[in-house]
Design a protein around this motif. Structure first.
Motif, PDB file in Angstrom:
ATOM      1  N   CYS A   1       4.904   1.097   4.936  1.00 26.06           N
ATOM      2  CA  CYS A   1       3.489   1.345   5.206  1.00 26.06           C
ATOM      3  C   CYS A   1       3.226   1.668   6.665  1.00 26.06           C
ATOM      4  O   CYS A   1       2.071   1.724   7.101  1.00 26.06           O
ATOM      5  CB  CYS A   1       2.668   0.126   4.792  1.00 26.06           C
ATOM      6  SG  CYS A   1       2.765  -0.247   3.028  1.00 26.06           S
TER       7      CYS A   1
ATOM      8  N   TRP B   1       2.190   4.431   3.162  1.00 21.40           N
ATOM      9  CA  TRP B   1       0.988   3.621   2.947  1.00 21.40           C
ATOM     10  C   TRP B   1       0.231   4.097   1.709  1.00 21.40           C
ATOM     11  O   TRP B   1      -0.206   3.296   0.882  1.00 21.40           O
ATOM     12  CB  TRP B   1       0.115   3.702   4.202  1.00 21.40           C
ATOM     13  CG  TRP B   1      -1.246   3.098   4.043  1.00 21.40           C
ATOM     14  CD1 TRP B   1      -1.550   1.778   3.897  1.00 21.40           C
ATOM     15  CD2 TRP B   1      -2.485   3.815   4.003  1.00 21.40           C
ATOM     16  NE1 TRP B   1      -2.915   1.617   3.769  1.00 21.40           N
ATOM     17  CE2 TRP B   1      -3.507   2.850   3.843  1.00 21.40           C
ATOM     18  CE3 TRP B   1      -2.827   5.154   4.117  1.00 21.40           C
ATOM     19  CZ2 TRP B   1      -4.854   3.203   3.770  1.00 21.40           C
ATOM     20  CZ3 TRP B   1      -4.176   5.506   4.054  1.00 21.40           C
ATOM     21  CH2 TRP B   1      -5.164   4.544   3.879  1.00 21.40           C
TER      22      TRP B   1
ATOM     23  N   VAL C   1      -3.742  -2.652   2.187  1.00 17.88           N
ATOM     24  CA  VAL C   1      -3.042  -2.226   0.986  1.00 17.88           C
ATOM     25  C   VAL C   1      -3.692  -3.005  -0.153  1.00 17.88           C
ATOM     26  O   VAL C   1      -3.649  -4.245  -0.172  1.00 17.88           O
ATOM     27  CB  VAL C   1      -1.533  -2.499   1.056  1.00 17.88           C
ATOM     28  CG1 VAL C   1      -0.870  -2.225  -0.289  1.00 17.88           C
ATOM     29  CG2 VAL C   1      -0.895  -1.638   2.141  1.00 17.88           C
TER      30      VAL C   1
ATOM     31  N   LEU D   1      -2.194  -5.482   5.664  1.00 22.05           N
ATOM     32  CA  LEU D   1      -0.739  -5.625   5.673  1.00 22.05           C
ATOM     33  C   LEU D   1      -0.305  -7.010   6.135  1.00 22.05           C
ATOM     34  O   LEU D   1       0.589  -7.614   5.542  1.00 22.05           O
ATOM     35  CB  LEU D   1      -0.127  -4.569   6.601  1.00 22.05           C
ATOM     36  CG  LEU D   1       0.048  -3.168   6.048  1.00 22.05           C
ATOM     37  CD1 LEU D   1       0.402  -2.203   7.170  1.00 22.05           C
ATOM     38  CD2 LEU D   1       1.127  -3.155   4.971  1.00 22.05           C
TER      39      LEU D   1
ATOM     40  N   ASP E   1       5.497  -3.680   8.917  1.00 20.92           N
ATOM     41  CA  ASP E   1       5.346  -2.298   8.450  1.00 20.92           C
ATOM     42  C   ASP E   1       5.834  -2.125   7.016  1.00 20.92           C
ATOM     43  O   ASP E   1       5.337  -1.260   6.282  1.00 20.92           O
ATOM     44  CB  ASP E   1       6.163  -1.340   9.327  1.00 20.92           C
ATOM     45  CG  ASP E   1       5.548  -1.164  10.706  1.00 20.92           C
ATOM     46  OD1 ASP E   1       4.485  -1.752  10.947  1.00 20.92           O
ATOM     47  OD2 ASP E   1       6.134  -0.445  11.529  1.00 20.92           O
TER      48      ASP E   1
ATOM     49  N   ALA F   1       2.150   2.988  -1.399  1.00 23.50           N
ATOM     50  CA  ALA F   1       1.953   1.577  -1.716  1.00 23.50           C
ATOM     51  C   ALA F   1       0.624   1.350  -2.416  1.00 23.50           C
ATOM     52  O   ALA F   1       0.551   0.636  -3.425  1.00 23.50           O
ATOM     53  CB  ALA F   1       2.032   0.743  -0.428  1.00 23.50           C
ATOM     54  N   ASN F   2      -0.441   1.948  -1.908  1.00 28.23           N
ATOM     55  CA  ASN F   2      -1.751   1.774  -2.526  1.00 28.23           C
ATOM     56  C   ASN F   2      -1.797   2.379  -3.925  1.00 28.23           C
ATOM     57  O   ASN F   2      -2.394   1.806  -4.840  1.00 28.23           O
ATOM     58  CB  ASN F   2      -2.833   2.400  -1.646  1.00 28.23           C
ATOM     59  CG  ASN F   2      -3.290   1.465  -0.540  1.00 28.23           C
ATOM     60  OD1 ASN F   2      -3.987   0.487  -0.789  1.00 28.23           O
ATOM     61  ND2 ASN F   2      -2.880   1.756   0.685  1.00 28.23           N
TER      62      ASN F   2
END
Length: 295
Positions: A266, A272, A33, A38, A135, A275-276
């Motif tokens: 994520c 995921w 990320v 992570l 996670d 988040a990015n």
């Protein structure tokens, strides 16, 4: 319950099926990320909360997770030779001197409760410990530098009660989470209230609240005995929530700590990517969302 708290268990033995095909040959905890995997995000979170003894519950094929926190002489020497000081400091900052990492093996995938119990020999019964599920990333709101886990550690030390971090979710999503019952009340952000019970993935019309468990816990060492005596529950696995329910039934204080930040799941592709995208824009690594350019 002891006020001392510096150990955190991070289960990393999962197969990561929700991240396939990315996780076929890469441990899900090593999926990046932004500029770091992570596992580094959550270890940094633990250190910010004063938890410097990290216990990884792992399995075969996950050596990359442990290797990430080893020093790499060849890379460091090359960066130093080329004068890349900032990058060298960032690399060395992955494992600061105060960080202590221990690994234990989970030989079979028998659930979160089983994974935590694999570290029972490292947790004295009189000593509390934290659990972080890697996670889920917990990040502060924009323009906030606070750490929800650090605040929860402070709540534990003040209340001397086990803590479970929760966030409020929409009613239509309560059947996707463990939901806490605070006897009809809800704590304000950054505060905690006693938990009456826990319900795993309740029907919407049976949910006692909209407060979902998000993968951050502070628990007494005595829960290890409860886990040893807990039989298979939902999904045929040994469930941590069942052992926590036992704590509550025997009269131990367990509180719901309501976070004030944000979560990013994520463990699956959409979360995921979110988040990015969100964190990347906030860090200035991506262009800001300007809406539909054709308008």
């Amino acid at each position: 319950m002891s006020a001392g708290l510096n150990k955190v268990i991070i289960p990393v033995a999962g197969l990561g099926t929700r991240l396939l095909p990315i996780s076929k040959s890469i441990p899900k905890e090593m999926v990046p990320v932004l500029d770091r995997p992570l596992i580094q995000h959550v270890v940094e979170e633990a250190l910010a909360a004063g938890l410097n003894e990290v216990i990884l519950v792992t399995r075969g094929g996950k050596s990359a997770v442990e290797d990430h926190f080893d020093s790499h002489y060849e890379i460091e020497a090359e960066l130093e030779r080329k004068g890349k000081t900032a990058l060298l400091e960032a690399l060395r900052g992955i494992a600061p001197p105060e960080l202590k990492i221990t690994s234990v093996r989970q030989d079979r995938a028998l659930g979160l409760g089983h994974a935590i119990h694999c570290a029972a020999h490292l947790i004295p019964s009189e000593e509390a410990f934290a659990v972080i599920l890697p996670d889920v990333l917990v990040k502060p709101q924009v323009d906030d530098t606070g750490c929800d886990l650090k605040a929860m550690v402070a709540a534990f030390q003040s209340q001397q009660a086990a803590q479970i971090m929760v966030e409020r979710v929409p009613l239509e999503r309560v059947d996707q989470y463990g939901i806490v019952d605070c006897d009809g009340a809800e704590p304000a952000a950054g505060e905690c209230l006693p938990i009456k019970g826990l319900v795993e993935k309740p029907a919407r019309n049976q949910a006692p609240s909209r407060l979902s468990v998000i993968g951050r816990y502070i628990l007494p060492g005595t829960i290890m005995q409860h886990l040893a005596e807990t039989g298979p529950g939902a999904g045929g696995e040994i469930q941590l929530t069942d052992a926590i329910a036992d704590l509550i039934r025997q009269g131990d204080a367990v509180h719901a700590f309501r976070m004030s930040g944000r979560t990013f799941d994520c463990g699956h592709i959409p979360g995921w990517l979110q988040a990015n995208t969100v964190l990347g824009r906030e860090a200035g690594l991506l262009e800001p969302d300007r809406g539909d350019a054709s308008v």
